[in-house]
Design a protein around this motif. Structure first.
Motif, mmCIF file in Angstrom:
data_model
loop_
_atom_site.group_PDB
_atom_site.id
_atom_site.type_symbol
_atom_site.label_atom_id
_atom_site.label_comp_id
_atom_site.label_asym_id
_atom_site.label_seq_id
_atom_site.Cartn_x
_atom_site.Cartn_y
_atom_site.Cartn_z
ATOM 1 N N VAL A 70 4.296 43.110 -42.031
ATOM 2 C CA VAL A 70 4.048 43.290 -40.381
ATOM 3 C C VAL A 70 5.707 42.113 -39.453
ATOM 4 O O VAL A 70 6.467 43.150 -38.934
ATOM 5 C CB VAL A 70 3.192 42.752 -39.945
ATOM 6 N N LEU A 71 5.851 41.374 -39.809
ATOM 7 C CA LEU A 71 6.420 40.573 -39.225
ATOM 8 C C LEU A 71 8.104 40.894 -39.697
ATOM 9 O O LEU A 71 9.390 41.382 -39.522
ATOM 10 C CB LEU A 71 6.792 38.874 -40.555
ATOM 11 N N ALA A 72 8.358 41.734 -40.950
ATOM 12 C CA ALA A 72 9.417 42.428 -42.057
ATOM 13 C C ALA A 72 9.712 43.498 -41.028
ATOM 14 O O ALA A 72 10.880 44.167 -40.969
ATOM 15 C CB ALA A 72 9.120 42.848 -43.173
ATOM 16 N N ALA A 73 8.115 44.855 -40.468
ATOM 17 C CA ALA A 73 8.901 45.723 -38.679
ATOM 18 C C ALA A 73 9.183 45.089 -38.406
ATOM 19 O O ALA A 73 9.842 45.832 -37.510
ATOM 20 C CB ALA A 73 6.908 46.493 -39.765
ATOM 21 N N ALA A 74 8.829 43.562 -37.829
ATOM 22 C CA ALA A 74 9.479 43.660 -36.766
ATOM 23 C C ALA A 74 10.703 43.398 -36.940
ATOM 24 O O ALA A 74 11.919 43.601 -35.523
ATOM 25 C CB ALA A 74 8.547 42.017 -36.257
ATOM 26 N N GLU A 75 10.929 42.769 -37.519
ATOM 27 C CA GLU A 75 12.563 42.370 -37.756
ATOM 28 C C GLU A 75 13.699 43.656 -38.095
ATOM 29 O O GLU A 75 14.496 44.009 -37.917
ATOM 30 C CB GLU A 75 12.684 42.236 -39.041
ATOM 31 N N ALA A 76 12.966 44.495 -38.320
ATOM 32 C CA ALA A 76 13.836 46.613 -38.450
ATOM 33 C C ALA A 76 14.213 46.417 -37.722
ATOM 34 O O ALA A 76 14.927 47.675 -37.174
ATOM 35 C CB ALA A 76 12.269 47.229 -39.930
ATOM 36 N N ARG A 77 12.692 46.057 -36.426
ATOM 37 C CA ARG A 77 13.144 47.347 -35.118
ATOM 38 C C ARG A 77 13.672 46.801 -34.222
ATOM 39 O O ARG A 77 13.696 47.253 -33.343
ATOM 40 C CB ARG A 77 11.109 47.058 -34.994
#
Ligand code: FES
Ligand code: FES
Length: 157
Positions: free
Chosen positions: A149-156
């Motif tokens: 989830v943290l990685a997805a937030a970063e990728a967004r």
């Protein structure tokens, strides 16, 4: 409530119109009438979140909602989020972080994450854990899910 009702829902962009028993739950509409079995049933106590879908963009446990309550709404299930060739950013993050084992909770986790990141685009780890507390996973111990989830937030960004 008894009898039958006709429900019309936009599911993954396609109109689904079905004559159903009035007591039919949204998860039953999706799985049984629409054939979208990516949405899972993992409990009978509204506690696991495996049935999570987006209703008008908000994450909802589809076992807690009557299909009739979704009449006129737009519903997104895991089948409508991304494809194998073009996965949603959250699906890619789950894959890359090894955030699943048996996968039973994953559709619900992914859709709950999409909703969470709409609400809190850059959550802290604690906010992720609180945001997903309605979704249970019996396999992973949650660590990799939180990292995804943290990685997805970063990728967004
Ligand atoms: S099946 Fe809906 S919360 Fe468990
Ligand atoms: S990966 Fe098995 S329940 Fe979550």
């Amino acid at each position: 409530m008894s009898g039958r009702t006709t429900v019309s829902v936009l599911v993954n962009g396609t109109e689904q119109r079905h004559d159903l028993e009035s007591r039919t739950l949204l998860v039953q509409l999706l799985r049984d009438a629409c054939g979208l079995t990516g949405t899972k049933v993992g409990c009978d106590t509204s506690s696991c979140g495996a049935c999570t879908v987006l209703v008008d963009g908000e994450s909802v446990k589809s076992c807690t909602m009557l299909a009739a309550q979704a009449d006129g709404a737009s519903v997104t299930t895991i089948e409508g989020l991304g494809t194998v060739d073009a996965p949603h950013i959250v699906q890619s993050a789950f894959t890359e972080a090894h955030a699943l084992q048996c996968g039973y909770c994953t559709a619900g986790m992914v859709l709950a994450t999409v909703s969470l990141l709409e609400e809190i685009p850059q959550p802290t780890e604690e906010q992720v854990r609180i945001g997903l507390e309605g979704n249970l996973c019996r396999c992973t111990g949650y660590h990799n899910i939180v990292q995804a989830v943290l990685a997805a937030a970063e990728a967004r960004r």
